[in-house]
Design a protein around this motif. Structure first.
Motif, PDB file in Angstrom:
ATOM      1  N   LEU A 156      35.428  35.768  39.950  1.00  0.00           N
ATOM      2  CA  LEU A 156      36.590  35.385  40.740  1.00  0.00           C
ATOM      3  C   LEU A 156      37.344  34.233  40.079  1.00  0.00           C
ATOM      4  CD1 LEU A 156      38.329  35.492  43.297  1.00  0.00           C
ATOM      5  CD2 LEU A 156      36.630  34.001  44.398  1.00  0.00           C
ATOM      6  N   ILE A 157      36.624  33.218  39.649  1.00  0.00           N
ATOM      7  CA  ILE A 157      37.255  32.067  39.000  1.00  0.00           C
ATOM      8  C   ILE A 157      37.951  32.487  37.709  1.00  0.00           C
ATOM      9  CG2 ILE A 157      36.782  29.889  37.814  1.00  0.00           C
ATOM     10  CD1 ILE A 157      34.578  29.421  39.973  1.00  0.00           C
ATOM     11  N   GLU A 158      37.297  33.288  36.893  1.00  0.00           N
ATOM     12  CA  GLU A 158      37.907  33.755  35.646  1.00  0.00           C
ATOM     13  C   GLU A 158      39.156  34.585  35.923  1.00  0.00           C
ATOM     14  OE1 GLU A 158      37.254  32.868  32.555  1.00  0.00           O
ATOM     15  OE2 GLU A 158      35.632  31.567  33.259  1.00  0.00           O
ATOM     16  N   HIS A 159      39.104  35.424  36.952  1.00  0.00           N
ATOM     17  CA  HIS A 159      40.247  36.259  37.321  1.00  0.00           C
ATOM     18  C   HIS A 159      41.434  35.391  37.734  1.00  0.00           C
ATOM     19  CE1 HIS A 159      42.433  39.686  38.967  1.00  0.00           C
ATOM     20  NE2 HIS A 159      42.587  39.003  40.094  1.00  0.00           N
ATOM     21  N   LEU A 160      41.182  34.373  38.547  1.00  0.00           N
ATOM     22  CA  LEU A 160      42.261  33.491  38.995  1.00  0.00           C
ATOM     23  C   LEU A 160      42.854  32.686  37.839  1.00  0.00           C
ATOM     24  CD1 LEU A 160      40.698  32.284  42.354  1.00  0.00           C
ATOM     25  CD2 LEU A 160      42.689  33.777  42.073  1.00  0.00           C
ATOM     26  N   ILE A 161      42.004  32.192  36.958  1.00  0.00           N
ATOM     27  CA  ILE A 161      42.498  31.437  35.804  1.00  0.00           C
ATOM     28  C   ILE A 161      43.341  32.334  34.898  1.00  0.00           C
ATOM     29  CG2 ILE A 161      41.789  30.269  33.673  1.00  0.00           C
ATOM     30  CD1 ILE A 161      39.406  29.132  35.300  1.00  0.00           C
ATOM     31  N   ALA A 162      42.871  33.550  34.663  1.00  0.00           N
ATOM     32  CA  ALA A 162      43.627  34.500  33.839  1.00  0.00           C
ATOM     33  C   ALA A 162      44.959  34.851  34.488  1.00  0.00           C
ATOM     34  CB  ALA A 162      42.807  35.765  33.602  1.00  0.00           C
ATOM     35  N   GLY A 163      45.013  34.781  35.824  1.00  0.00           N
ATOM     36  CA  GLY A 163      46.249  35.073  36.546  1.00  0.00           C
ATOM     37  C   GLY A 163      47.249  33.928  36.531  1.00  0.00           C
TER      38      GLY A 163
END
Length: 53
Positions: A34-41
């Protein structure tokens, strides 16, 4: 205690949900994803230990 920021908070700072495997077990792998997805977004920060409701 007084904290002074050098600049005001701005941008996208979403509250995080807490993925659980059970009543009291954190799903670490899902939280990392989730954290990686948000940062990538492109978020500018993460609001943890808050509420989404």
């Amino acid at each position: 205690m007084t904290t002074t920021f050098k600049s005001p908070l701005s941008g996208i700072i979403p509250p995080l949900v807490t993925p659980l495997l059970g009543n009291d077990t954190l799903d670490v792998a899902s939280l990392e994803n989730l954290i990686e997805h948000l940062i990538a977004g492109g978020v500018h920060g993460l609001f943890i230990l808050g509420t989404t409701g």
